[in-house]
Design a protein around this motif. Structure first.
Motif, short mmCIF file in Angstrom:
data_model
loop_
_atom_site.label_atom_id
_atom_site.label_comp_id
_atom_site.label_asym_id
_atom_site.label_seq_id
_atom_site.Cartn_x
_atom_site.Cartn_y
_atom_site.Cartn_z
N GLU A 119 0.80 -1.22 0.00
CA GLU A 119 0.00 0.00 0.00
C GLU A 119 0.83 1.27 0.00
O GLU A 119 0.45 2.27 -0.59
N SER A 120 1.98 1.24 0.70
CA SER A 120 2.83 2.42 0.76
C SER A 120 4.25 2.02 1.13
O SER A 120 4.48 0.95 1.68
N VAL A 121 5.17 2.90 0.81
CA VAL A 121 6.56 2.74 1.23
C VAL A 121 6.81 3.81 2.28
O VAL A 121 6.48 4.98 2.08
N THR A 122 7.37 3.39 3.40
CA THR A 122 7.72 4.31 4.47
C THR A 122 9.22 4.44 4.52
O THR A 122 9.93 3.44 4.61
N VAL A 123 9.70 5.67 4.44
CA VAL A 123 11.14 5.94 4.55
C VAL A 123 11.36 6.53 5.94
O VAL A 123 10.77 7.55 6.30
N SER A 124 12.20 5.84 6.74
CA SER A 124 12.55 6.34 8.08
C SER A 124 13.85 7.11 7.99
O SER A 124 14.81 6.65 7.37
N PHE A 125 13.89 8.28 8.61
CA PHE A 125 15.07 9.15 8.59
C PHE A 125 15.63 9.30 9.99
O PHE A 125 14.90 9.27 10.98
N VAL A 126 16.94 9.50 10.07
CA VAL A 126 17.59 9.86 11.32
C VAL A 126 18.45 11.09 11.08
O VAL A 126 19.00 11.28 9.99
N ARG A 127 18.55 11.92 12.11
CA ARG A 127 19.38 13.11 12.01
C ARG A 127 20.83 12.71 12.22
O ARG A 127 21.15 11.91 13.09
N VAL A 128 21.69 13.23 11.38
CA VAL A 128 23.10 12.91 11.42
C VAL A 128 23.86 14.11 11.96
O VAL A 128 23.73 15.22 11.43
N GLY A 129 24.62 13.89 13.03
CA GLY A 129 25.42 14.98 13.60
C GLY A 129 24.54 16.14 14.03
O GLY A 129 23.58 15.99 14.77
N ALA A 157 5.76 8.74 4.34
CA ALA A 157 4.95 7.69 3.74
C ALA A 157 4.64 8.07 2.30
O ALA A 157 4.12 9.16 2.03
N LEU A 158 4.99 7.17 1.38
CA LEU A 158 4.75 7.38 -0.05
C LEU A 158 3.71 6.36 -0.51
O LEU A 158 4.00 5.17 -0.58
N PRO A 159 2.48 6.79 -0.81
CA PRO A 159 1.44 5.84 -1.22
C PRO A 159 1.79 5.18 -2.56
O PRO A 159 2.45 5.76 -3.40
N MET A 160 1.33 3.96 -2.71
CA MET A 160 1.54 3.20 -3.94
C MET A 160 0.18 2.99 -4.62
O MET A 160 -0.84 2.94 -3.94
N PRO A 161 0.18 2.83 -5.95
CA PRO A 161 -1.09 2.54 -6.62
C PRO A 161 -1.59 1.15 -6.19
O PRO A 161 -0.81 0.28 -5.81
N ALA A 162 -2.89 0.98 -6.24
CA ALA A 162 -3.51 -0.30 -5.85
C ALA A 162 -3.02 -1.42 -6.76
O ALA A 162 -2.85 -1.23 -7.97
N LEU A 163 -2.80 -2.58 -6.16
CA LEU A 163 -2.36 -3.75 -6.91
C LEU A 163 -3.57 -4.53 -7.43
O LEU A 163 -4.61 -4.57 -6.76
N PRO A 164 -3.45 -5.15 -8.60
CA PRO A 164 -4.57 -5.96 -9.09
C PRO A 164 -4.72 -7.23 -8.23
O PRO A 164 -3.75 -7.74 -7.68
N ARG A 165 -5.92 -7.71 -8.12
CA ARG A 165 -6.18 -8.95 -7.39
C ARG A 165 -5.75 -10.12 -8.25
O ARG A 165 -5.97 -10.14 -9.45
N VAL A 166 -5.16 -11.12 -7.61
CA VAL A 166 -4.70 -12.31 -8.30
C VAL A 166 -5.39 -13.50 -7.67
O VAL A 166 -5.55 -13.57 -6.46
N SER A 167 -5.82 -14.44 -8.50
CA SER A 167 -6.43 -15.66 -7.96
C SER A 167 -5.78 -16.86 -8.62
O SER A 167 -5.28 -16.79 -9.73
N ALA A 168 -5.81 -17.97 -7.91
CA ALA A 168 -5.19 -19.19 -8.40
C ALA A 168 -6.17 -19.99 -9.24
O ALA A 168 -7.36 -20.02 -8.97
N THR A 169 -5.65 -20.63 -10.28
CA THR A 169 -6.49 -21.46 -11.13
C THR A 169 -6.04 -22.91 -11.11
O THR A 169 -6.68 -23.76 -11.70
N ALA A 170 -4.94 -23.19 -10.45
CA ALA A 170 -4.43 -24.56 -10.39
C ALA A 170 -4.15 -24.92 -8.93
O ALA A 170 -4.30 -24.09 -8.03
N GLU A 171 -3.73 -26.15 -8.70
CA GLU A 171 -3.41 -26.58 -7.34
C GLU A 171 -2.08 -26.01 -6.90
O GLU A 171 -1.20 -25.74 -7.71
N PHE A 172 -1.93 -25.86 -5.59
CA PHE A 172 -0.68 -25.38 -5.03
C PHE A 172 0.25 -26.56 -4.80
O PHE A 172 -0.19 -27.70 -4.61
N ALA A 173 1.55 -26.28 -4.78
CA ALA A 173 2.55 -27.32 -4.50
C ALA A 173 2.47 -27.70 -3.02
O ALA A 173 2.00 -26.92 -2.19
#
Length: 172
Positions: A28-38, A64-80
């Protein structure tokens, strides 16, 4: 998440401040954490990154940098089978000098009802992976796991550590 991390690299450092961690949560978003240097100036981060939120201590902040919504993915075969994923994950960890863990599926407590659909022949197990290998190397290798979701992806520039976690879908 990796594309968003690349885009967020423009925030890696500016006078008196450095990025300490990049986190992508749920796609949904990327969060960049910053610290003050010196003796970094608070006015510098406020001027250069006005959307950053500073903590009360004045020594750290997040963006916080929002991201575009991801498409929904569904399975059509069996899982390993789960065992196959465990072998692939251990191979991945050895080849890339990382650590892979696939947690056992949670057993129901007495009186709990199963939250699965009738005739469901698969389950979701949580997995974690951490490595210092470059993303361009581990991203293709992770794809070998197949039916997975990555819920959290964290990169720490100080030690070049990538940490991933999510769910892996396997047949019973």
């Amino acid at each position: 998440c990796l594309s968003a991390f690349r885009d967020a690299q423009v925030f890696h450092a500016f006078p008196g401040w450095a990025a300490s961690k990049y986190t992508c949560q749920g796609g949904e978003s990327v969060t960049v954490s910053f610290v003050r240097v010196g003796s970094g100036q608070i006015s510098a981060i406020r001027a250069l990154v006005p959307d950053a939120q500073l903590f009360d201590d004045g020594r750290s902040g997040v963006l916080a940098l929002p991201m575009p919504a991801l498409p929904r993915v569904s399975a059509t075969a069996e899982f390993a089978p789960r065992q196959r994923y465990q072998v692939i994950g251990l191979d991945l960890a050895q080849r890339l000098n990382g650590a892979f863990a696939l947690q056992a599926s949670r057993k129901l407590l007495p009186g709990e009802s199963a939250a699965v659909m009738p005739n469901q022949a698969w389950n979701a197990a949580t997995w974690t992976y951490q490595t210092q290998a470059p993303a361009i190397v581990w991203a293709g290798a992770i794809a070998r796991l197949g039916s997975i979701s990555v819920d959290t992806l964290t990169f720490t520039p100080a030690d070049n550590l990538w940490q991933l976690s999510g769910y892996l879908y396997a047949s019973d």
